[in-house]
Design a protein around this motif. Structure first.
Motif, short mmCIF file in Angstrom:
data_model
loop_
_atom_site.label_atom_id
_atom_site.label_comp_id
_atom_site.label_asym_id
_atom_site.label_seq_id
_atom_site.Cartn_x
_atom_site.Cartn_y
_atom_site.Cartn_z
N UNK A 1 0.82 -1.22 0.00
CA UNK A 1 0.00 0.00 0.00
C UNK A 1 0.85 1.27 0.00
N UNK A 2 1.72 1.41 0.99
CA UNK A 2 2.46 2.68 1.12
C UNK A 2 3.41 2.92 -0.07
N UNK A 3 4.25 1.93 -0.43
CA UNK A 3 5.11 2.21 -1.58
C UNK A 3 4.33 2.51 -2.86
N UNK A 4 3.24 1.78 -3.06
CA UNK A 4 2.46 1.98 -4.29
C UNK A 4 1.83 3.37 -4.32
N UNK A 5 1.19 3.75 -3.21
CA UNK A 5 0.54 5.07 -3.19
C UNK A 5 1.57 6.17 -3.38
N UNK A 6 2.67 6.06 -2.67
CA UNK A 6 3.67 7.13 -2.78
C UNK A 6 4.21 7.25 -4.21
N UNK A 7 4.68 6.13 -4.74
CA UNK A 7 5.32 6.16 -6.05
C UNK A 7 4.31 6.55 -7.14
N UNK A 8 3.15 5.91 -7.09
CA UNK A 8 2.17 6.14 -8.14
C UNK A 8 1.66 7.58 -8.11
N UNK A 9 1.41 8.09 -6.92
CA UNK A 9 0.87 9.45 -6.83
C UNK A 9 1.94 10.50 -7.17
N UNK A 10 3.17 10.24 -6.75
CA UNK A 10 4.25 11.18 -7.11
C UNK A 10 4.38 11.24 -8.63
N UNK A 11 4.30 10.07 -9.30
CA UNK A 11 4.33 10.05 -10.77
C UNK A 11 3.16 10.83 -11.34
N UNK A 12 1.96 10.52 -10.81
CA UNK A 12 0.76 11.18 -11.32
C UNK A 12 0.83 12.69 -11.16
N UNK A 13 1.23 13.14 -9.98
CA UNK A 13 1.30 14.58 -9.72
C UNK A 13 2.36 15.22 -10.60
N UNK A 14 3.45 14.50 -10.87
CA UNK A 14 4.50 15.10 -11.69
C UNK A 14 4.02 15.22 -13.14
N UNK B 1 -4.20 16.35 11.27
CA UNK B 1 -3.59 15.06 10.97
C UNK B 1 -3.30 14.86 9.48
N UNK B 2 -3.80 15.78 8.64
CA UNK B 2 -3.54 15.65 7.20
C UNK B 2 -2.10 16.07 6.89
N UNK B 3 -1.53 16.92 7.75
CA UNK B 3 -0.23 17.52 7.42
C UNK B 3 0.92 16.74 8.07
N UNK B 4 1.81 16.19 7.24
CA UNK B 4 2.89 15.36 7.80
C UNK B 4 4.00 16.21 8.40
N UNK B 5 4.53 15.78 9.54
CA UNK B 5 5.73 16.48 10.01
C UNK B 5 6.95 15.59 9.82
N UNK B 6 6.70 14.34 9.43
CA UNK B 6 7.82 13.44 9.19
C UNK B 6 7.35 12.38 8.19
N UNK B 7 7.83 12.45 6.94
CA UNK B 7 7.30 11.53 5.92
C UNK B 7 7.57 10.07 6.26
N UNK B 8 8.72 9.81 6.88
CA UNK B 8 9.05 8.40 7.21
C UNK B 8 8.07 7.88 8.26
N UNK B 9 7.79 8.74 9.24
CA UNK B 9 6.85 8.32 10.27
C UNK B 9 5.46 8.09 9.66
N UNK C 1 -2.34 7.43 5.58
CA UNK C 1 -2.47 7.64 4.14
C UNK C 1 -2.61 9.09 3.73
N UNK C 2 -3.39 9.86 4.50
CA UNK C 2 -3.57 11.27 4.09
C UNK C 2 -2.23 11.99 4.06
N UNK C 3 -1.40 11.71 5.07
CA UNK C 3 -0.09 12.37 5.11
C UNK C 3 0.81 11.88 3.97
N UNK C 4 0.73 10.59 3.68
CA UNK C 4 1.53 10.07 2.56
C UNK C 4 1.07 10.72 1.25
N UNK C 5 -0.25 10.89 1.12
CA UNK C 5 -0.80 11.52 -0.09
C UNK C 5 -0.27 12.94 -0.23
N UNK C 6 -0.29 13.71 0.86
CA UNK C 6 0.18 15.10 0.80
C UNK C 6 1.66 15.13 0.41
#
Ligand code: ASP
Length: 417
Positions: free
Chosen positions: A59-72, A137-145, A152-157
């Protein structure tokens, strides 16, 4: 395995799991019976758990990679804002429509009339989060955490920020984008590998679940249970079907045919989140929604869009109000629509969370939270059904947004038929 065979085998796995599990349950096996020890609680439980863990792994790797690609690919700016706004509004609309329908049918059917409220003390409500903390809680202060906790919301942001930044830093950005695209392909391949063992995974999950799940509670709560099921069905076959037909201009049957394995996963895992890798893969590679839209709408939907959960909460609120003889009035119903819609944003896509956020809805309208104890007995099965509706709402919105943004690939859709 060919896609058609895979769908068929998943359905066979589901059916076998439910039937054999129910047979085992009816045999009333003793705790030390070898079938129970080695098969049900041993092999099958292990197989099912490994399957869900493997889904969650992606879930996490897919959402991060796929969304970063999509947003780019979208490059921030106005199209991204427009897609974001449309998606949010549609998600809010489908949830509000779902809960309104639930309230309407429930006040007509009166599921809580004549209920004996004995035994309501065993449910201890967990504290539900405040609106302020939900927003914060939507705003991440540490992406790794955020990734480690699966927030998910933080990973999405974070993924959107990375995607936008890629478009703004020239060659370096293009190099990162190339790597992310490669990773995207690699993780999708892992999803496919996992899908090929899905019939076994689904079988193991359902056989161990149904071996331990009694149906007697359904008899006691028959009207409540049936009301939720009927409203789930109406929302699925009328509201969502109409949206697919008129919002996305596609045949609802053709969409559901391509999407049915996702519903089967959602049913088997009771988790929109664990189903996410399969949802994303199917929406992109079978329904033809382009990555730029799917990678944003689907993870967001799995996190905040819970039509099925809202339906359960609507019927449950009416049921509990009637069981406790409380009239919450018109203002109360409007409050339920508002809070259940917001609660669904705060409901994580994991099993059983809908009941926790139901506490928030009940508190808002002054109903006793202990009432949840009345319905807990049938919630596991309802959770499976509502999760299947939850993920269908996500795909519906994704299709509508994709069609309106010209991010829909008809060829992929036709080929998957
Ligand atoms: N299990 C649901 C989901 O993951 C959430 C809930 O209703 O409890 O979508």
């Amino acid at each position: 395995m060919e896609a058609k065979n895979l769908t068929r085998n998943i359905l066979i796995g589901m059916l076998l799991g439910v039937v054999l599990g129910s047979i085992f349950y009816s045999m009333d096996l003793a705790a030390d019976n070898p079938i129970k020890v080695f098969l049900i609680d041993g092999l099958f439980d292990l197989g099912g758990s490994i399957f869900v863990i493997s889904l969650k792994l992606l879930v996490v790797p897919l959402v991060f990679v796929s969304l970063a690609c999509g947003a780019s690919n979208l490059g921030g700016g106005s199209s991204m804002g427009r897609i974001g706004l449309k998606t949010l509004l549609l998600y809010l609309f489908t949830t509000a429509a779902a809960i309104s329908l639930a309230l309407l049918v429930a006040t007509f059917v009166n599921p809580g009339e004549g209920i004996n409220m004995a035994n309501t003390s065993e449910f201890v409500a967990k504290e539900s989060p405040s609106l302020k903390s939900v927003i914060l809680n939507i705003f991440p202060n540490n992406p790794i955490q955020a990734m480690a906790e699966g927030n998910m919301l933080q990973v999405i942001v974070f993924a959107i920020l990375v995607g936008i930044s890629i478009t703004k830093c020239g060659d370096a950005g293009q190099r990162v984008k190339g790597h992310l695209n490669d990773w995207n392909e690699l993780i999708m391949r892992m999803v496919m590998m996992l899908m090929s063992v899905a019939p076994i995974g689904v079988f193991c999950l359902l056989i161990s679940l149904f071996s331990n799940m009694g149906f007697t509670a359904i008899i006691d709560l028959f009207t409540y249970f049936i009301t939720v099921v009927v409203v789930l069905f109406i929302h699925f076959s009328v509201t969502l079907a109409l949206m697919i037909r008129f919002g996305a201009g596609l045949s609802p049957l053709a969409v559901i045919k391509r999407y049915s394995p996702v519903m089967a996963y959602a049913f088997s895992t009771s988790s929109s989140n664990a189903t996410l890798p399969i949802t994303l893969k199917t929406v992109e590679h079978k329904l033809g929604v382009k990555n730029e839209v799917a990678s944003f709408t689907i993870p967001l939907g799995a996190t905040i869009n819970m039509d099925g959960t809202a339906i359960m909460q609507g019927v449950a609120t009416v049921f509990i109000a009637q069981a406790f003889n409380v009239d919450i009035g018109m203002a109360g119903y409007l409050m339920v629509i508002l809070t259940a819609t917001l609660a669904s944003i705060g409901t994580a896509g994991v099993p059983g969370v809908g009941l926790i956020t139901l506490a928030m809805v009940l508190q808002q309208v002054g109903l006793p939270v202990e009432g949840i104890a009345l319905i807990i007995g049938v919630d596991r099965l309802l959770d499976m059904l509502r999760t299947a509706v939850n993920v269908t709402g996500d795909a519906t919105v994704s299709l509508i947004v994709a069609r309106s943004e010209d991010k829909f690939d008809q060829e992929i859709f036709d080929k998957a038929g």
